[in-house]
Design an enzyme around this catalytic site. Structure first.
Site, PDB file in Angstrom:
ATOM      1  N   CYS A   1       4.400 -13.031   2.483  1.00 65.45           N
ATOM      2  CA  CYS A   1       3.417 -12.354   2.132  1.00 65.45           C
ATOM      3  C   CYS A   1       3.285 -12.265   0.594  1.00 65.45           C
ATOM      4  CB  CYS A   1       3.716 -10.965   2.355  1.00 65.45           C
ATOM      5  SG  CYS A   1       2.591  -9.491   1.672  1.00 65.45           S
TER       6      CYS A   1
ATOM      7  N   HIS B   1      -0.846  -8.903  10.814  1.00 65.69           N
ATOM      8  CA  HIS B   1      -0.006  -8.715   9.336  1.00 65.69           C
ATOM      9  C   HIS B   1      -1.136  -8.036   8.573  1.00 65.69           C
ATOM     10  CE1 HIS B   1       2.531 -10.435   6.005  1.00 65.69           C
ATOM     11  NE2 HIS B   1       1.499 -10.016   5.343  1.00 65.69           N
ATOM     12  N   GLU B   2      -2.234  -8.155   8.521  1.00 69.24           N
ATOM     13  CA  GLU B   2      -3.311  -7.613   7.480  1.00 69.24           C
ATOM     14  C   GLU B   2      -3.542  -6.041   7.982  1.00 69.24           C
ATOM     15  OE1 GLU B   2      -3.393  -8.904   4.694  1.00 69.24           O
ATOM     16  OE2 GLU B   2      -2.713 -10.989   5.157  1.00 69.24           O
TER      17      GLU B   2
END
Length: 159
Positions: free
Chosen positions: A88, A130-131
């Site tokens: 990330c 993830h986003e």
């Protein structure tokens, strides 16, 4: 366009839930363009608005198939399971294995306000999840099964 400062772990904005975009205007378009430029400059494959300090439901992703801009994205379907490495831009140098769906369908608005759906598999499914997690104030380290060491990191990019 401008490069935005990427917030790092420990910044409270990363743990806050983003609010829906209610009007797509020139300000929102500028934010999307700045986010994309910031993501590319930092060699990432995705970026959520709260990573640049903006609590709005905006995401940009490019897994090598072209830029995706998603406004108010929501996962409407998921299927299967995959375990793979993630990193990330808000947590530099940290990588770990995370369990995600193999396939997802996401509904979102494009920059013209049209409702769209995209089906993502493999890396795209992972990046979408993830986003969208970021928009909920969830970081990948909250879901890590196992952290990876330097020898295991070859070829892993930060989402």
């Amino acid at each position: 366009m401008a490069i935005r400062y990427i917030r790092k772990i420990g910044d409270p904005v990363l743990r806050k839930k983003a609010k829906p975009v209610t009007e797509i205007n020139s300000h929102i378009i500028t934010i999307l363009e700045d986010m994309a430029e910031t993501m590319y400059l930092n060699d990432g494959v995705g970026l959520a608005a709260n990573q640049v300090g903006i609590l709005r439901r905006l995401v940009v992703i490019d897994v090598g198939e072209g830029l995706l801009e998603l406004i108010n994205p929501e996962i409407v379907y998921e299927e299967g399971e995959q375990i793979g490495p993630e990193g990330c831009l808000s947590i530099p140098g940290v990588f770990g294995e995370v369990k995600r769906p193999q396939k997802v369908k996401v509904r979102y608005l494009d920059r013209e306000g049209n409702v769209k759906e995209i089906v993502g598999e493999d890396l795209l499914a992972r990046a979408l999840c993830h986003e969208i997690d970021h928009l909920e104030g969830v970081l990948f380290v909250d879901k890590v099964i196992r952290f990876l060491d330097k020898e295991e990191l070859e070829g892993v990019k930060e989402v």
